[in-house]
Design a protein around this motif. Structure first.
Motif, mmCIF file in Angstrom:
data_model
loop_
_atom_site.group_PDB
_atom_site.id
_atom_site.type_symbol
_atom_site.label_atom_id
_atom_site.label_comp_id
_atom_site.label_asym_id
_atom_site.label_seq_id
_atom_site.Cartn_x
_atom_site.Cartn_y
_atom_site.Cartn_z
ATOM 1 N N LYS A 1 0.785 -1.245 0.000
ATOM 2 C CA LYS A 1 0.000 0.000 0.000
ATOM 3 C C LYS A 1 0.810 1.285 0.000
ATOM 4 O O LYS A 1 0.336 2.342 -0.398
ATOM 5 C CB LYS A 1 -0.892 0.019 1.267
ATOM 6 C CG LYS A 1 -1.959 -1.055 1.307
ATOM 7 C CD LYS A 1 -3.226 -0.537 0.625
ATOM 8 C CE LYS A 1 -4.368 -1.514 0.594
ATOM 9 N NZ LYS A 1 -4.092 -2.766 -0.104
ATOM 10 N N SER B 1 -0.715 6.283 -7.825
ATOM 11 C CA SER B 1 -1.544 6.554 -6.656
ATOM 12 C C SER B 1 -2.961 6.921 -7.108
ATOM 13 O O SER B 1 -3.948 6.412 -6.580
ATOM 14 C CB SER B 1 -0.917 7.690 -5.859
ATOM 15 O OG SER B 1 -1.794 8.100 -4.857
ATOM 16 N N ARG B 2 -3.024 7.804 -8.095
ATOM 17 C CA ARG B 2 -4.338 8.227 -8.617
ATOM 18 C C ARG B 2 -5.149 7.054 -9.134
ATOM 19 O O ARG B 2 -6.331 6.918 -8.880
ATOM 20 C CB ARG B 2 -4.079 9.140 -9.826
ATOM 21 C CG ARG B 2 -4.403 10.581 -9.558
ATOM 22 C CD ARG B 2 -4.825 11.162 -10.876
ATOM 23 N NE ARG B 2 -4.035 12.354 -11.149
ATOM 24 C CZ ARG B 2 -4.215 13.092 -12.232
ATOM 25 N NH1 ARG B 2 -5.073 12.755 -13.154
ATOM 26 N NH2 ARG B 2 -3.506 14.163 -12.422
ATOM 27 N N HIS C 1 -4.409 3.551 -8.782
ATOM 28 C CA HIS C 1 -4.509 2.330 -7.968
ATOM 29 C C HIS C 1 -4.623 2.585 -6.467
ATOM 30 O O HIS C 1 -4.668 1.638 -5.683
ATOM 31 C CB HIS C 1 -3.281 1.436 -8.205
ATOM 32 C CG HIS C 1 -3.217 0.877 -9.592
ATOM 33 N ND1 HIS C 1 -4.067 -0.111 -10.030
ATOM 34 C CD2 HIS C 1 -2.397 1.160 -10.629
ATOM 35 C CE1 HIS C 1 -3.774 -0.405 -11.287
ATOM 36 N NE2 HIS C 1 -2.771 0.358 -11.678
ATOM 37 N N GLY C 2 -4.594 3.847 -6.064
ATOM 38 C CA GLY C 2 -4.783 4.169 -4.642
ATOM 39 C C GLY C 2 -3.583 3.906 -3.747
ATOM 40 O O GLY C 2 -3.720 3.851 -2.535
ATOM 41 N N ASN D 1 -0.511 4.728 -1.476
ATOM 42 C CA ASN D 1 -0.211 5.887 -0.633
ATOM 43 C C ASN D 1 1.292 6.217 -0.763
ATOM 44 O O ASN D 1 2.113 5.314 -0.695
ATOM 45 C CB ASN D 1 -0.598 5.552 0.820
ATOM 46 C CG ASN D 1 -0.188 6.625 1.812
ATOM 47 O OD1 ASN D 1 0.285 6.315 2.893
ATOM 48 N ND2 ASN D 1 -0.348 7.885 1.476
ATOM 49 N N ASN E 1 -1.192 11.448 1.002
ATOM 50 C CA ASN E 1 -0.090 11.555 0.049
ATOM 51 C C ASN E 1 0.559 12.928 0.202
ATOM 52 O O ASN E 1 -0.153 13.921 0.392
ATOM 53 C CB ASN E 1 -0.611 11.426 -1.373
ATOM 54 C CG ASN E 1 -1.176 10.050 -1.629
ATOM 55 O OD1 ASN E 1 -0.744 9.063 -1.023
ATOM 56 N ND2 ASN E 1 -2.149 9.967 -2.524
#
Ligand SMILES: NC(=O)c1ccc[n+]([C@@H]2O[C@H](COP(=O)([O-])OP(=O)(O)OC[C@H]3O[C@@H](n4cnc5c(N)ncnc54)[C@H](O)[C@@H]3O)[C@@H](O)[C@H]2O)c1
Length: 323
Positions: free
Chosen positions: A115, A161-162, A164-165, A167, A244
């Motif tokens: 993550k 990040s945008r 697939h999320g 951090n 983030n």
């Protein structure tokens, strides 16, 4: 309450900063896995309690083996990169590996559901300072290929990040100096502090100061030196950062080359030859960080002074160079 133990993959964990991070993480009781191709890193710097893999980040297969055999990785600290500015302008193809390695890591993070990434970026992404102190919204216009690879890696992390999320905490270091208790001496000294040490210990004849006619308080260039121990603390704090963020790591106190030389005379008590020469092309007069974001978002306050950095570096060199 004791913090939960985590499993951290440290890329570049045999290098100057990565090995210091490995040491700090182990001391805090975390499980640490290291991936390093040993192109510059040294195996002896890696804490014995860490699980070491000799692997190049551009080798997707080798990297996937690490993720497959360590299914519980919580966080990646991504230090691995080539960082010699001049060489990056001669061999850009080698430096593109910095981007390829980052892409491979991100792909595997998604596949193995890791993550969090803490990424080692640099003030070199900014290019020529348009104002000082430099904050994170300063225009990013790198003037060398190394800086470009670090900026592109930042952007690729932000996109992942945008989409697939993932951090991320992107940490933009200014000039890192000092020793973290590992007795590190730079095998390819290119930064001012290791060069000063090589002069003191006779590996170089003299210390060259390039330019004493800059519009600064004493005519020499001003830079922002941040202690490696303070820097590592910021990484530890970033492990718990949920939002983030892109964060400068510098002291916000510029030190001139002349001040650095004078402090080195004072701290070490050693005499050495200093010679003044003309300005070097591409060296800005002044460059130092705003660290407001680091204070606000991480609660990070650098504690070490330039004299502390000189002292610990000197001790490290004394141990190794007089053996
Ligand atoms: N030292 C500084 O002042 C400074 C300043 C700004 C940013 N940084 C960044 O901090 C990070 C660490 O820097 P450092 O000073 O510890 O450098 P270093 O050269 O000592 O460490 C980098 C490590 O990464 C390894 N490596 C390089 N490419 C690799 C690859 N493709 N696959 C696997 N391993 C690889 C090297 O063997 C080395 O051990 C780098 O990303 C650098 O860009 C450093």
């Amino acid at each position: 309450m004791a913090k939960a133990q985590k499993t951290i993959l440290v890329t570049g964990g045999a290098g100057y900063i990565g090995s210091a991070a490995v040491k700090a993480l182990i001391e805090k009781g975390h499980n640490v896995i290291v991936a390093d191709n040993l192109s510059k890193g040294l195996k002896r710097l890696v804490d014995k309690k860490a699980k070491f893999y000799k692997a190049d980040l551009t080798d997707y297969g080798a990297l996937e083996k690490i993720f497959k055999s360590n299914k519980n990785i919580d966080t990646i600290m991504h230090f691995a990169a080539y960082k010699a500015v001049e060489e990056s302008m001669e061999k850009p193809e080698k430096y593109s590996d910095n981007i390829i390695g980052t892409i491979n890591l991100l792909g595997l993070m998604i596949k193995y559901k890791v993550k969090k990434i803490i990424y080692s970026s640099t003030a070199a992404i900014y290019g020529e300072p348009e104002h000082n102190p430099m904050d994170e919204s300063h225009p990013a216009k790198p003037v060398n290929y190394y800086g470009f690879t670090k900026l592109e890696s930042e952007k690729i992390i932000e996109w992942h990040s945008r989409i697939h999320g993932i951090n991320y905490t992107i940490l933009r270091y200014f000039n890192v100096a000092g020793d973290a208790g590992l007795g590190y001496t730079d095998p390819e000294a290119k930064n001012v502090m290791p060069i000063l040490m090589e002069v003191i210990f006779g590996k170089r004849k003299k210390f060259m100061v390039f330019g004493n006619d800059y519009p600064t308080r004493d005519g020499t260039c001003i830079r922002d030196y941040v202690d490696i121990n303070d820097l590592i603390k910021a990484h530890i704090l970033a492990m718990d950062a949920k939002e983030n963020a892109i964060i400068n790591l510098g002291t916000s106190n510029g030190v001139s080359v002349k001040e650095l030389v004078d402090a080195t005379f004072e701290v070490t008590g050693k005499k050495f030859l200093v010679e003044y020469a003309g300005r070097r092309k591409g060296d800005p007069a002044e460059l130092f960080a705003s660290n407001e974001n680091a204070k606000k978002l991480l609660g990070w306050i650098p504690e070490k002074s330039i004299k502390d950095m000189i002292k610990s570096t000197y001790e490290a060199y004394k141990k190794n160079m007089t053996k």
